[in-house]
Scaffold this motif. Structure first.
Motif, PDB file in Angstrom:
ATOM      1  N   MET A 188       1.356   3.432  -2.025  1.00 38.44           N
ATOM      2  CA  MET A 188       1.365   3.079  -0.606  1.00 38.44           C
ATOM      3  C   MET A 188       2.302   1.896  -0.342  1.00 38.44           C
ATOM      4  N   ASN A 189       2.258   0.905  -1.223  1.00 41.36           N
ATOM      5  CA  ASN A 189       3.117  -0.271  -1.042  1.00 41.36           C
ATOM      6  C   ASN A 189       4.592   0.085  -1.208  1.00 41.36           C
ATOM      7  N   ALA A 190       4.873   0.966  -2.157  1.00 39.21           N
ATOM      8  CA  ALA A 190       6.256   1.410  -2.343  1.00 39.21           C
ATOM      9  C   ALA A 190       6.742   2.175  -1.118  1.00 39.21           C
ATOM     10  N   ALA A 191       5.877   3.031  -0.566  1.00 44.76           N
ATOM     11  CA  ALA A 191       6.240   3.797   0.622  1.00 44.76           C
ATOM     12  C   ALA A 191       6.535   2.874   1.794  1.00 44.76           C
ATOM     13  N   ARG A 192       5.683   1.883   1.999  1.00 45.71           N
ATOM     14  CA  ARG A 192       5.885   0.925   3.094  1.00 45.71           C
ATOM     15  C   ARG A 192       7.213   0.185   2.926  1.00 45.71           C
ATOM     16  N   ALA A 193       7.457  -0.276   1.703  1.00 46.73           N
ATOM     17  CA  ALA A 193       8.670  -1.044   1.452  1.00 46.73           C
ATOM     18  C   ALA A 193       9.929  -0.189   1.624  1.00 46.73           C
ATOM     19  N   ALA A 194       9.796   1.111   1.370  1.00 43.45           N
ATOM     20  CA  ALA A 194      10.934   2.014   1.503  1.00 43.45           C
ATOM     21  C   ALA A 194      11.126   2.503   2.932  1.00 43.45           C
ATOM     22  N   GLY A 195      10.147   2.238   3.793  1.00 42.88           N
ATOM     23  CA  GLY A 195      10.229   2.728   5.163  1.00 42.88           C
ATOM     24  C   GLY A 195       9.816   4.179   5.303  1.00 42.88           C
ATOM     25  N   MET A 196       9.008   4.655   4.358  1.00 39.84           N
ATOM     26  CA  MET A 196       8.533   6.036   4.387  1.00 39.84           C
ATOM     27  C   MET A 196       7.125   6.116   4.971  1.00 39.84           C
ATOM     28  N   ILE A 197       6.683   7.322   5.288  1.00 36.37           N
ATOM     29  CA  ILE A 197       5.318   7.562   5.739  1.00 36.37           C
ATOM     30  C   ILE A 197       4.428   7.585   4.510  1.00 36.37           C
ATOM     31  N   ALA A 198       3.317   6.860   4.560  1.00 32.18           N
ATOM     32  CA  ALA A 198       2.439   6.710   3.397  1.00 32.18           C
ATOM     33  C   ALA A 198       1.167   7.536   3.589  1.00 32.18           C
ATOM     34  N   VAL A 199       0.986   8.544   2.741  1.00 34.86           N
ATOM     35  CA  VAL A 199      -0.209   9.383   2.784  1.00 34.86           C
ATOM     36  C   VAL A 199      -0.937   9.256   1.450  1.00 34.86           C
ATOM     37  N   ALA A 200      -2.190   8.841   1.512  1.00 34.26           N
ATOM     38  CA  ALA A 200      -2.994   8.654   0.303  1.00 34.26           C
ATOM     39  C   ALA A 200      -3.909   9.853   0.068  1.00 34.26           C
ATOM     40  N   VAL A 201      -4.198  10.117  -1.201  1.00 37.55           N
ATOM     41  CA  VAL A 201      -5.158  11.153  -1.578  1.00 37.55           C
ATOM     42  C   VAL A 201      -6.230  10.538  -2.472  1.00 37.55           C
ATOM     43  N   LEU A 202      -7.393  11.173  -2.478  1.00 31.74           N
ATOM     44  CA  LEU A 202      -8.556  10.627  -3.191  1.00 31.74           C
ATOM     45  C   LEU A 202      -8.814  11.334  -4.518  1.00 31.74           C
ATOM     46  N   SER A 203      -7.780  11.953  -5.091  1.00 32.30           N
ATOM     47  CA  SER A 203      -7.919  12.636  -6.378  1.00 32.30           C
ATOM     48  C   SER A 203      -7.588  11.723  -7.557  1.00 32.30           C
ATOM     49  N   GLY A 204      -7.435  10.426  -7.264  1.00 31.78           N
ATOM     50  CA  GLY A 204      -7.268   9.417  -8.302  1.00 31.78           C
ATOM     51  C   GLY A 204      -8.440   8.466  -8.284  1.00 31.78           C
ATOM     52  N   PRO A 205      -8.396   7.409  -9.066  1.00 30.52           N
ATOM     53  CA  PRO A 205      -9.533   6.487  -9.161  1.00 30.52           C
ATOM     54  C   PRO A 205      -9.783   5.650  -7.908  1.00 30.52           C
ATOM     55  N   ALA A 206      -8.772   5.391  -7.088  1.00 29.79           N
ATOM     56  CA  ALA A 206      -8.950   4.524  -5.918  1.00 29.79           C
ATOM     57  C   ALA A 206      -9.736   5.240  -4.820  1.00 29.79           C
ATOM     58  N   GLU A 212      -7.245   3.132   2.616  1.00 25.70           N
ATOM     59  CA  GLU A 212      -7.088   3.342   4.060  1.00 25.70           C
ATOM     60  C   GLU A 212      -6.262   2.258   4.758  1.00 25.70           C
ATOM     61  N   PRO A 213      -6.493   0.962   4.457  1.00 26.96           N
ATOM     62  CA  PRO A 213      -5.714  -0.063   5.161  1.00 26.96           C
ATOM     63  C   PRO A 213      -4.208   0.005   4.879  1.00 26.96           C
ATOM     64  N   ALA A 214      -3.826   0.626   3.767  1.00 24.32           N
ATOM     65  CA  ALA A 214      -2.414   0.655   3.377  1.00 24.32           C
ATOM     66  C   ALA A 214      -1.725   1.973   3.714  1.00 24.32           C
ATOM     67  N   ALA A 215      -2.486   2.943   4.213  1.00 25.25           N
ATOM     68  CA  ALA A 215      -1.952   4.293   4.393  1.00 25.25           C
ATOM     69  C   ALA A 215      -1.893   4.698   5.860  1.00 25.25           C
ATOM     70  N   ASP A 216      -0.971   5.616   6.150  1.00 34.70           N
ATOM     71  CA  ASP A 216      -0.925   6.222   7.478  1.00 34.70           C
ATOM     72  C   ASP A 216      -1.998   7.289   7.622  1.00 34.70           C
ATOM     73  N   ALA A 217      -2.391   7.887   6.505  1.00 34.20           N
ATOM     74  CA  ALA A 217      -3.454   8.889   6.495  1.00 34.20           C
ATOM     75  C   ALA A 217      -4.051   8.935   5.105  1.00 34.20           C
ATOM     76  N   VAL A 218      -5.338   9.310   5.022  1.00 36.03           N
ATOM     77  CA  VAL A 218      -6.005   9.483   3.734  1.00 36.03           C
ATOM     78  C   VAL A 218      -6.594  10.889   3.701  1.00 36.03           C
ATOM     79  N   LEU A 219      -6.214  11.675   2.700  1.00 41.92           N
ATOM     80  CA  LEU A 219      -6.683  13.047   2.538  1.00 41.92           C
ATOM     81  C   LEU A 219      -7.535  13.150   1.274  1.00 41.92           C
ATOM     82  N   ASP A 220      -8.442  14.102   1.251  1.00 45.57           N
ATOM     83  CA  ASP A 220      -9.255  14.297   0.054  1.00 45.57           C
ATOM     84  C   ASP A 220      -8.376  14.626  -1.146  1.00 45.57           C
ATOM     85  N   HIS A 221      -7.380  15.469  -0.941  1.00 47.61           N
ATOM     86  CA  HIS A 221      -6.426  15.834  -1.992  1.00 47.61           C
ATOM     87  C   HIS A 221      -5.212  16.474  -1.326  1.00 47.61           C
ATOM     88  N   ILE A 222      -4.223  16.848  -2.115  1.00 45.11           N
ATOM     89  CA  ILE A 222      -2.968  17.361  -1.559  1.00 45.11           C
ATOM     90  C   ILE A 222      -3.147  18.676  -0.806  1.00 45.11           C
TER      91      ILE A 222
END
Length: 234
Positions: A188-206, A212-222
């Motif tokens: 998410m931080n890399a996406a923000r720094a690059a000026g990209m849209i940041a979408v997070a998924v919950l298929s990892g440990p986080a 949520e505070p760092a993402a434009d959207a949070v999805l259960d998985h891809i």
């Protein structure tokens, strides 16, 4: 989030294209036990990388989750006297190419649908490029990607935006037209720094609360990405 055209999707690999604990838990346990002299030694190495040998899961704050192979090897090295970092990195990378891959959804179907929308696709991982290519090949989806970038591809590792920008530059696409999909704050931080849209998924440990505070959207998985693209008018 402002509306606008999306022309490409850049995926993290572990925890995103592949479920993190289902893919890496049993592998990490086997590697640790193979290198250990006894159970106490195995426990010490597991603790060094934030891994629970009993439940075969990584602690959500483990440094190796979003780190590079070299970072993981550096944490293990003090527990392996006589070993050299370069040799350990090579050993781990070679073993990682054979990890059992567990995707949250059928990848070929999902990626094919995204390609049918006219989207360009890529992988940006803190794993080695050769490992990422081997995993994409084993999953039968390597041909779907326009670029596969690892920590050793010459652009650095996330959370620096450089590998993300290299993907956009290589395709001649403005970063604002790229969605970065990942499972960690590094992504998410890399996406923000690059000026990209940041979408997070919950298929990892986080968890959602962390991402949520760092993402434009949070999805259960891809698997939720096509509906999200449709709903956001992209």
């Amino acid at each position: 989030m402002a509306g606008g055209r999306i022309r490409a999707v850049l995926f993290d690999k572990d925890g995103t294209l592949f479920d993190f604990d289902a893919t890496w838990g049993a592998w990490a346990k086997a590697r640790i036990e193979a290198m250990a002299e006894d159970p106490a030694h195995a426990q010490a190495m597991a603790e060094a990388i934030g891994f629970d040998l009993e439940i075969t899961e990584f602690d959500p704050h483990s440094a190796v989750i979003a780190g590079t192979v070299e970072e993981a090897a550096t944490l293990l090295l003090p527990h392996l006297p006589g070993r050299e970092l370069s040799g350990l990195v090579e050993e781990l990378e070679e073993a990682a190419r054979e990890v059992p891959l567990v995707a949250p959804v059928p990848l070929a179907e999902l990626l094919g649908g995204l390609k049918a929308r006219g989207l360009r696709l890529g992988i940006c991982t803190n794993d080695a490029e050769s490992t990422a290519r081997a995993h994409a090949e084993r999953a039968g989806v390597s041909q779907m990607f326009d670029a596969i970038i690892g920590y050793d591809s010459g652009h650095g590792a996330k959370p620096t935006p450089r590998p993300l920008l290299a993907f956009a530059d290589g395709l001649g696409i403005d970063p604002s037209e790229v969605v970065m999909v990942g499972d960690s704050l590094h992504d998410m931080n890399a996406a923000r720094a690059a000026g990209m849209i940041a979408v997070a998924v919950l298929s990892g440990p986080a968890g959602r609360a962390e991402l949520e505070p760092a993402a434009d959207a949070v999805l259960d998985h891809i698997g939720g990405l096509p509906d999200w693209l449709t709903q956001s008018g992209r």
